[in-house]
Motif scaffolding. Sequence first.
Motif, mmCIF file in Angstrom:
data_model
loop_
_atom_site.group_PDB
_atom_site.id
_atom_site.type_symbol
_atom_site.label_atom_id
_atom_site.label_comp_id
_atom_site.label_asym_id
_atom_site.label_seq_id
_atom_site.Cartn_x
_atom_site.Cartn_y
_atom_site.Cartn_z
ATOM 1 N N LEU A 106 -4.733 9.760 12.053
ATOM 2 C CA LEU A 106 -3.841 9.766 13.220
ATOM 3 C C LEU A 106 -2.378 9.900 12.815
ATOM 4 C CD1 LEU A 106 -5.515 6.961 15.373
ATOM 5 C CD2 LEU A 106 -5.708 9.428 15.633
ATOM 6 N N TYR A 107 -2.033 9.467 11.588
ATOM 7 C CA TYR A 107 -0.645 9.565 11.122
ATOM 8 C C TYR A 107 -0.259 11.004 10.789
ATOM 9 C CZ TYR A 107 -0.047 4.592 11.383
ATOM 10 O OH TYR A 107 0.067 3.307 11.872
ATOM 11 N N ARG A 108 -1.261 11.912 10.837
ATOM 12 C CA ARG A 108 -0.939 13.339 10.705
ATOM 13 C C ARG A 108 -0.721 13.961 12.078
ATOM 14 N NH1 ARG A 108 -5.698 14.712 6.918
ATOM 15 N NH2 ARG A 108 -5.273 13.013 5.511
ATOM 16 N N ARG A 164 3.689 10.076 14.374
ATOM 17 C CA ARG A 164 4.211 9.171 13.350
ATOM 18 C C ARG A 164 3.968 7.699 13.702
ATOM 19 N NH1 ARG A 164 8.769 12.607 13.695
ATOM 20 N NH2 ARG A 164 10.367 11.041 14.156
ATOM 21 N N HIS A 165 3.707 7.410 15.009
ATOM 22 C CA HIS A 165 3.588 6.008 15.421
ATOM 23 C C HIS A 165 2.324 5.759 16.259
ATOM 24 C CE1 HIS A 165 7.618 5.394 13.900
ATOM 25 N NE2 HIS A 165 7.997 6.471 14.571
ATOM 26 N N PRO A 166 1.161 5.976 15.683
ATOM 27 C CA PRO A 166 -0.057 5.797 16.484
ATOM 28 C C PRO A 166 -0.272 4.377 17.000
ATOM 29 C CG PRO A 166 -0.591 6.397 14.215
ATOM 30 C CD PRO A 166 0.881 6.524 14.350
ATOM 31 N N ILE A 167 0.172 3.365 16.240
ATOM 32 C CA ILE A 167 0.011 1.984 16.735
ATOM 33 C C ILE A 167 0.793 1.843 18.045
ATOM 34 C CG2 ILE A 167 0.531 -0.451 16.292
ATOM 35 C CD1 ILE A 167 0.035 0.053 13.318
ATOM 36 N N MET A 168 2.016 2.381 18.043
ATOM 37 C CA MET A 168 2.857 2.267 19.245
ATOM 38 C C MET A 168 2.300 3.132 20.382
ATOM 39 S SD MET A 168 4.885 0.044 18.290
ATOM 40 C CE MET A 168 4.649 -0.702 16.693
ATOM 41 N N VAL A 169 1.739 4.281 20.039
ATOM 42 C CA VAL A 169 1.104 5.116 21.079
ATOM 43 C C VAL A 169 -0.038 4.330 21.719
ATOM 44 C CG1 VAL A 169 -0.275 7.199 21.474
ATOM 45 C CG2 VAL A 169 1.786 7.321 20.057
ATOM 46 N N PRO A 194 0.814 -1.220 0.000
ATOM 47 C CA PRO A 194 0.000 0.000 0.000
ATOM 48 C C PRO A 194 0.850 1.274 0.000
ATOM 49 C CG PRO A 194 -0.162 -1.148 2.119
ATOM 50 C CD PRO A 194 0.613 -2.037 1.211
ATOM 51 N N GLY A 195 2.088 1.178 0.436
ATOM 52 C CA GLY A 195 2.965 2.352 0.398
ATOM 53 C C GLY A 195 2.762 3.262 1.596
ATOM 54 N N PHE A 196 3.595 4.289 1.641
ATOM 55 C CA PHE A 196 3.591 5.196 2.781
ATOM 56 C C PHE A 196 2.363 6.110 2.736
ATOM 57 C CE2 PHE A 196 5.023 8.935 5.141
ATOM 58 C CZ PHE A 196 5.394 8.306 6.305
ATOM 59 N N ARG A 197 1.680 6.246 3.879
ATOM 60 C CA ARG A 197 0.460 7.067 3.933
ATOM 61 C C ARG A 197 0.505 7.970 5.157
ATOM 62 N NH1 ARG A 197 -4.182 2.399 3.274
ATOM 63 N NH2 ARG A 197 -3.154 1.249 1.636
ATOM 64 N N GLN A 198 -0.300 9.015 5.101
ATOM 65 C CA GLN A 198 -0.404 9.906 6.277
ATOM 66 C C GLN A 198 -1.865 10.192 6.606
ATOM 67 O OE1 GLN A 198 2.039 13.422 5.494
ATOM 68 N NE2 GLN A 198 3.397 12.122 4.308
ATOM 69 N N PHE A 237 14.643 1.906 14.462
ATOM 70 C CA PHE A 237 15.003 1.003 13.366
ATOM 71 C C PHE A 237 14.018 1.185 12.207
ATOM 72 C CE2 PHE A 237 17.036 -1.506 16.842
ATOM 73 C CZ PHE A 237 18.300 -1.588 16.294
ATOM 74 N N GLU A 238 12.725 1.248 12.542
ATOM 75 C CA GLU A 238 11.698 1.409 11.501
ATOM 76 C C GLU A 238 11.930 2.714 10.740
ATOM 77 O OE1 GLU A 238 7.501 0.781 12.690
ATOM 78 O OE2 GLU A 238 7.102 2.590 11.531
ATOM 79 N N GLU A 239 12.203 3.784 11.483
ATOM 80 C CA GLU A 239 12.412 5.086 10.831
ATOM 81 C C GLU A 239 13.678 5.083 9.976
ATOM 82 O OE1 GLU A 239 12.177 8.323 13.548
ATOM 83 O OE2 GLU A 239 10.027 8.042 13.827
HETATM 84 C C1 LIG Z 1 3.679 -2.426 13.049
HETATM 85 S S1 LIG Z 1 3.611 -1.169 11.857
HETATM 86 C C2 LIG Z 1 3.870 0.234 12.905
HETATM 87 C C3 LIG Z 1 3.680 1.516 12.183
HETATM 88 C C4 LIG Z 1 3.963 2.760 13.022
HETATM 89 N N1 LIG Z 1 5.263 2.670 13.633
HETATM 90 C C5 LIG Z 1 2.921 2.971 14.082
HETATM 91 O O1 LIG Z 1 3.258 2.833 15.258
HETATM 92 O O2 LIG Z 1 1.782 3.284 13.745
HETATM 93 C C6 LIG Z 1 5.154 -1.288 11.030
HETATM 94 C C7 LIG Z 1 5.043 -1.143 9.523
HETATM 95 O O3 LIG Z 1 4.332 0.023 9.219
HETATM 96 C C8 LIG Z 1 4.993 0.711 8.164
HETATM 97 N N2 LIG Z 1 4.648 2.138 8.294
HETATM 98 C C9 LIG Z 1 5.048 2.999 9.229
HETATM 99 N N3 LIG Z 1 4.500 4.214 9.041
HETATM 100 C C10 LIG Z 1 3.720 4.108 7.935
HETATM 101 C C11 LIG Z 1 2.881 5.005 7.212
HETATM 102 N N4 LIG Z 1 2.732 6.274 7.603
HETATM 103 N N5 LIG Z 1 2.246 4.532 6.123
HETATM 104 C C12 LIG Z 1 2.363 3.260 5.723
HETATM 105 N N6 LIG Z 1 3.150 2.352 6.356
HETATM 106 C C13 LIG Z 1 3.811 2.774 7.452
HETATM 107 C C14 LIG Z 1 6.459 0.423 8.360
HETATM 108 O O4 LIG Z 1 7.196 0.547 7.190
HETATM 109 C C15 LIG Z 1 6.400 -1.008 8.859
HETATM 110 O O5 LIG Z 1 6.421 -1.905 7.775
#
Ligand SMILES: C[S@@+](CC[C@H](N)C(=O)[O-])C[C@H]1O[C@@H](n2cnc3c(N)ncnc32)[C@H](O)[C@@H]1O
Length: 250
Positions: free
Chosen positions: A171-173, A176-181, A164-168, A214-216
Amino acid sequence: MIRRTLAVGYGALAYAAFLAAIMYTIGFLANTLVPKGVDDGVTGPAWLAVAVDAGLLGVFAVQHSVMARPWFKRWWTRFVPAAVERSTFVLLSSLAVGLLLWQWRPLTADVWSVEAVWLRVLLWTVCGLGWGVLVLSTFLIGHFDLFGLRQVLARARDADYAEPGFRQPLLYRVVRHPIMVGFIIAFWATPDMTVGHLLFAGAATGYILIAVRFEEHDLRKSLGEPYERYARQVPRFIPRTRAVPEQVEA
Ligand SMILES: C[S@@+](CC[C@H](N)C(=O)[O-])C[C@H]1O[C@@H](n2cnc3c(N)ncnc32)[C@H](O)[C@@H]1O
C-alpha cells in the motif's frame, strides 16, 4: 533483571492500552458494542459540546504531534529510558484517546441517515475496509515497532534495537499515508452521520492533513533525496490512476 521485566511489562501494558483504545474507538464511532458511542453522553448547549469536543481533540493532537517530533524525543530520552520511549508515547496517546471518548459530548442532530439496506451495508463495509487498511498498513511498516513492543523485547534480551527503517511495501507504493487513509475512510463511512460524528470526522481529518506534513518534514530531513523521489512518485492520500515516469538524472 527486574528492570528488564518491568520494561516488558510496561511495553505490554502500553500495547494493551492501544488495543483497548482502537477497539473502543471502532465501537464508539459505530455507536455499537460499547457503553458510550459518539452520540451518547452528557447533553447541554451545543456551543459547550463543540468547545469541550474541540478541546479534547486538541489535547490528543498536541500530545500526539509534539511527542512524535525528533527534538522532543531527544529531550525526553534524557529522563525516560530509550527502550520504553515508544511505549510511553503509545500509552499517553491511548490515554488521550480514552479521555476524548470518555468526556466526548454528543450533538445528535442528523446530517444524513441512509434508509436503503444495501447502502447501509455498503457503507459499513467501506468503514470496515478503512479499519482493515489501517491495521494492515501498521504491519507493513512494522506493527510491533510502531507500538513499542520490539524495543522492550530487545531490552529484555540485552540486544541492540534497530529501527525497521523506511519501507515502500504494497500500500505504501500506492499512497504515502495508508494508515491515515484508513482512518479517514473509517471516520467518514457511516450510514448515520450526526453533527457530533461530523465534528469528530472533520476535525480528525483536518488534524491528519496537518500532522502528515510534520511527519514528512522529519522524513525529508532524515532521508533526503530518496524521500523526495518517493514523494514525486507516490501521492499522499489519493492513488494515481497513471504511473509517473521516473525523471532522468541530469
Ligand atoms: C503512525 S505512523 C504513520 C505512517 C504513515 N503516515 C501512514 O499513514 O501510513 C508514523 C510513523 O511511521 C513512519 N513512517 C512513515 N512512512 C513510512 C514508511 N514508508 N516506512 C517506514 N516508516 C514510515 C514515520 O516516520 C513515523 O515514525
